[in-house]
Design a protein around this motif. Structure first.
Motif, PDB file in Angstrom:
ATOM      1  N   ASP A  54      29.277  -7.401 -19.759  1.00 44.93           N
ATOM      2  CA  ASP A  54      29.466  -8.846 -19.957  1.00 44.93           C
ATOM      3  C   ASP A  54      30.950  -9.197 -19.857  1.00 44.93           C
ATOM      4  O   ASP A  54      31.306 -10.303 -19.441  1.00 44.93           O
ATOM      5  CB  ASP A  54      28.921  -9.269 -21.317  1.00 44.93           C
ATOM      6  N   GLY A  55      31.794  -8.247 -20.242  1.00 46.11           N
ATOM      7  CA  GLY A  55      33.240  -8.453 -20.159  1.00 46.11           C
ATOM      8  C   GLY A  55      33.754  -8.614 -18.743  1.00 46.11           C
ATOM      9  O   GLY A  55      34.886  -9.079 -18.533  1.00 46.11           O
ATOM     10  N   PHE A  56      32.955  -8.235 -17.749  1.00 41.88           N
ATOM     11  CA  PHE A  56      33.359  -8.451 -16.353  1.00 41.88           C
ATOM     12  C   PHE A  56      33.439  -9.939 -16.027  1.00 41.88           C
ATOM     13  O   PHE A  56      34.089 -10.342 -15.062  1.00 41.88           O
ATOM     14  CB  PHE A  56      32.381  -7.782 -15.384  1.00 41.88           C
ATOM     15  N   GLY A  57      32.735 -10.757 -16.842  1.00 47.04           N
ATOM     16  CA  GLY A  57      32.829 -12.206 -16.678  1.00 47.04           C
ATOM     17  C   GLY A  57      32.071 -12.771 -15.498  1.00 47.04           C
ATOM     18  O   GLY A  57      32.447 -13.821 -14.967  1.00 47.04           O
ATOM     19  N   ILE A  58      31.033 -12.113 -15.061  1.00 46.31           N
ATOM     20  CA  ILE A  58      30.242 -12.636 -13.943  1.00 46.31           C
ATOM     21  C   ILE A  58      29.376 -13.791 -14.455  1.00 46.31           C
ATOM     22  O   ILE A  58      28.587 -13.607 -15.384  1.00 46.31           O
ATOM     23  CB  ILE A  58      29.346 -11.539 -13.337  1.00 46.31           C
ATOM     24  N   PRO A  59      29.509 -14.995 -13.894  1.00 47.35           N
ATOM     25  CA  PRO A  59      28.745 -16.158 -14.387  1.00 47.35           C
ATOM     26  C   PRO A  59      27.236 -15.921 -14.308  1.00 47.35           C
ATOM     27  O   PRO A  59      26.750 -15.268 -13.378  1.00 47.35           O
ATOM     28  CB  PRO A  59      29.182 -17.287 -13.447  1.00 47.35           C
ATOM     29  N   ASP A  60      26.517 -16.459 -15.267  1.00 45.41           N
ATOM     30  CA  ASP A  60      25.064 -16.269 -15.333  1.00 45.41           C
ATOM     31  C   ASP A  60      24.355 -16.757 -14.075  1.00 45.41           C
ATOM     32  O   ASP A  60      23.389 -16.139 -13.616  1.00 45.41           O
ATOM     33  CB  ASP A  60      24.487 -17.003 -16.555  1.00 45.41           C
ATOM     34  N   HIS A  61      24.860 -17.869 -13.511  1.00 43.90           N
ATOM     35  CA  HIS A  61      24.151 -18.425 -12.353  1.00 43.90           C
ATOM     36  C   HIS A  61      24.306 -17.559 -11.096  1.00 43.90           C
ATOM     37  O   HIS A  61      23.591 -17.751 -10.111  1.00 43.90           O
ATOM     38  CB  HIS A  61      24.632 -19.859 -12.074  1.00 43.90           C
ATOM     39  N   LEU A  62      25.222 -16.590 -11.154  1.00 43.64           N
ATOM     40  CA  LEU A  62      25.366 -15.670 -10.019  1.00 43.64           C
ATOM     41  C   LEU A  62      24.563 -14.383 -10.218  1.00 43.64           C
ATOM     42  O   LEU A  62      24.401 -13.602  -9.286  1.00 43.64           O
ATOM     43  CB  LEU A  62      26.844 -15.311  -9.809  1.00 43.64           C
ATOM     44  N   MET A  63      24.102 -14.165 -11.433  1.00 43.80           N
ATOM     45  CA  MET A  63      23.289 -12.973 -11.715  1.00 43.80           C
ATOM     46  C   MET A  63      21.838 -13.252 -11.335  1.00 43.80           C
ATOM     47  O   MET A  63      20.972 -13.448 -12.194  1.00 43.80           O
ATOM     48  CB  MET A  63      23.399 -12.579 -13.191  1.00 43.80           C
ATOM     49  N   THR A  64      21.591 -13.279 -10.043  1.00 45.63           N
ATOM     50  CA  THR A  64      20.257 -13.672  -9.550  1.00 45.63           C
ATOM     51  C   THR A  64      19.354 -12.473  -9.282  1.00 45.63           C
ATOM     52  O   THR A  64      18.210 -12.652  -8.868  1.00 45.63           O
ATOM     53  CB  THR A  64      20.408 -14.484  -8.248  1.00 45.63           C
ATOM     54  N   ALA A  65      19.860 -11.255  -9.482  1.00 40.31           N
ATOM     55  CA  ALA A  65      19.027 -10.071  -9.222  1.00 40.31           C
ATOM     56  C   ALA A  65      17.898 -10.001 -10.261  1.00 40.31           C
ATOM     57  O   ALA A  65      18.172  -9.918 -11.456  1.00 40.31           O
ATOM     58  CB  ALA A  65      19.890  -8.811  -9.287  1.00 40.31           C
ATOM     59  N   PRO A  66      16.630 -10.023  -9.828  1.00 42.35           N
ATOM     60  CA  PRO A  66      15.502 -10.034 -10.772  1.00 42.35           C
ATOM     61  C   PRO A  66      15.525  -8.854 -11.748  1.00 42.35           C
ATOM     62  O   PRO A  66      15.215  -9.018 -12.935  1.00 42.35           O
ATOM     63  CB  PRO A  66      14.270  -9.964  -9.870  1.00 42.35           C
ATOM     64  N   ILE A  67      15.920  -7.653 -11.290  1.00 39.63           N
ATOM     65  CA  ILE A  67      15.877  -6.499 -12.192  1.00 39.63           C
ATOM     66  C   ILE A  67      16.993  -6.559 -13.234  1.00 39.63           C
ATOM     67  O   ILE A  67      16.955  -5.811 -14.214  1.00 39.63           O
ATOM     68  CB  ILE A  67      15.963  -5.141 -11.437  1.00 39.63           C
ATOM     69  N   ALA A  68      17.983  -7.436 -13.039  1.00 40.83           N
ATOM     70  CA  ALA A  68      19.043  -7.585 -14.052  1.00 40.83           C
ATOM     71  C   ALA A  68      18.650  -8.619 -15.094  1.00 40.83           C
ATOM     72  O   ALA A  68      19.330  -8.744 -16.127  1.00 40.83           O
ATOM     73  CB  ALA A  68      20.344  -8.008 -13.385  1.00 40.83           C
ATOM     74  N   ASN A  69      17.570  -9.351 -14.846  1.00 41.01           N
ATOM     75  CA  ASN A  69      17.176 -10.436 -15.750  1.00 41.01           C
ATOM     76  C   ASN A  69      15.854 -10.133 -16.419  1.00 41.01           C
ATOM     77  O   ASN A  69      15.068 -11.012 -16.679  1.00 41.01           O
ATOM     78  CB  ASN A  69      17.103 -11.749 -14.967  1.00 41.01           C
TER      79      ASN A  69
END
Length: 375
Positions: free
Chosen positions: A360-375
């Motif tokens: 989470d510290g990498f700071g990648i915005p939630d709206h860019l985390m679109t990979a289904p297996i990451a969610n």
């Protein structure tokens, strides 16, 4: 004439070339320095791809459960397997080390009070190489850690592999840049490899002898207690020793060829693989030292403890990767090499509870985390 790219030199009204930088060598390297910014950006882009892949792989592993022999017991999470921790956790630690290293490089590059960019050119050339290679290896490891789902386009790792692969070639081929970095290290030592440079070679020899005296002691080569192996002074000494030793042996080899009458160009060709090894060693030392500088600025005790553990894992992992070289030199004994391997595995387990926070510290915005297996 008015459209010339003439920041460092121009053509006068009478047709003569003019530059504020009088020394031709300094002028040449100043112009080459304009490439440095691009190399920093390419390294940062590659690192960004690695961070994304690590985030996908770890978030997946923190939810995905593997089979268990007993139907009464809940299946184990992938991230709870020591093998899974060992393949991903050191990569997270390295991502943090490289992040703060590149921040420092960008700050130095943008410092207008330091117009001579020769030193940072050497530094960035090597860092760009090891970081873009790291990025490619990390993305591949993350893809495999996600199994077949890591290959699906919807999870984006496959696309990342295609995007980041080219960074090993953009802004300079990595193998060539490592040689540039190594030659920069040699020039730092002012090793001219001729009669005028003999005193410099002796200076290198004296530093090598002092290293030898401090490391041939079996007590040091096989010192395995936690306080020693976790001590940044040991990590710095090990990384510095490798760089100095490689520099010394490289200088002596080139000097030997030149004394035999071999032209300097051919002498450098004969030691090309040695140059690349030195470039990697120098860059690894620089990255770790840069991270240590940042860690020393942290005031929050909890964060500082965590970052110290990250730095320790990265350093021991780096030393472990070059264990064969250290064993050949007598710097490490077999007992110490084994202890380092065990400490790397233990640190991966100790950092397991912090992995979600670290990615989470990498700071990648939630709206860019679109990979289904990451969610």
């Amino acid at each position: 004439k008015e459209n010339l790219l003439n920041k460092y030199g121009t053509i006068l009204a009478n047709g003569e070339y003019y530059s504020e930088i009088k020394n031709p060598n300094k002028r040449f390297f100043t112009m080459l320095g304009t490439l440095v910014g691009g190399r920093i950006c390419v390294a940062r882009a590659g690192l960004g791809g690695a961070k994304f892949a690590l985030t996908v792989a770890i978030k997946h592993a923190l939810k995905r459960r593997q089979f268990n022999d007993s139907v009464k017991i809940q299946e184990d999470l992938l991230m709870d397997y020591p093998s899974h921790q060992l393949r991903l956790t050191p990569l997270v630690a390295s991502a943090y080390v490289y992040h703060f290293t590149l921040d420092k490089m960008m700050s130095l590059y943008c410092d207008e009070s330091q117009p001579d960019k020769r030193k940072i050119e050497t530094q960035v050339a090597g860092l760009k190489s090891i970081i873009t290679w790291y990025a490619n290896d990390t993305i591949q490891e993350c893809r495999e850690a996600c199994g077949g789902k890591g290959y699906l386009i919807e999870n984006r790792i496959a696309d990342l592999k295609g995007d980041v692969d080219i960074f090993t070639t953009f802004e300079g081929d990595n193998n060539v840049l490592l040689q540039l970095a190594a030659k920069g290290v040699l020039s730092d030592f002012k090793a001219e490899f001729n009669s005028a440079g003999f005193s410099t070679v002796l200076k290198l020899l004296s530093s090598q002898l002092s290293d030898k005296l401090s490391t041939i002691n079996p007590m040091y080569s096989n010192k395995t207690d936690k306080d020693h192996l976790y001590n940044p002074k040991f990590h710095v000494h090990a990384l510095e020793y490798r760089t100095r030793r490689l520099t010394y042996t490289l200088a002596m080899r080139i000097r030997g060829y030149i004394k035999k009458g071999i032209p300097s160009y051919q002498a450098f060709l004969k030691v090309q693989t040695h140059l690349m090894t030195l470039g990697k060693a120098y860059s690894a030392e620089l990255a770790y030292k840069s991270f240590l500088e940042h860690t020393n600025t942290i005031t929050d005790p909890d964060y500082k403890t965590l970052f110290e553990k990250i730095g320790t894992l990265h350093a021991l992992y780096e030393i472990r990767k070059d264990a064969s070289w250290y064993l050949e030199q007598g710097y490490l004994g077999g007992t110490k090499s084994k202890a380092i391997r065990q400490r790397v595995e233990r640190l991966c387990t100790e950092l397991r509870p912090h992995l979600n926070t670290l990615i989470d510290g990498f700071g990648i915005p939630d709206h860019l985390m679109t990979a289904p297996i990451a969610n």
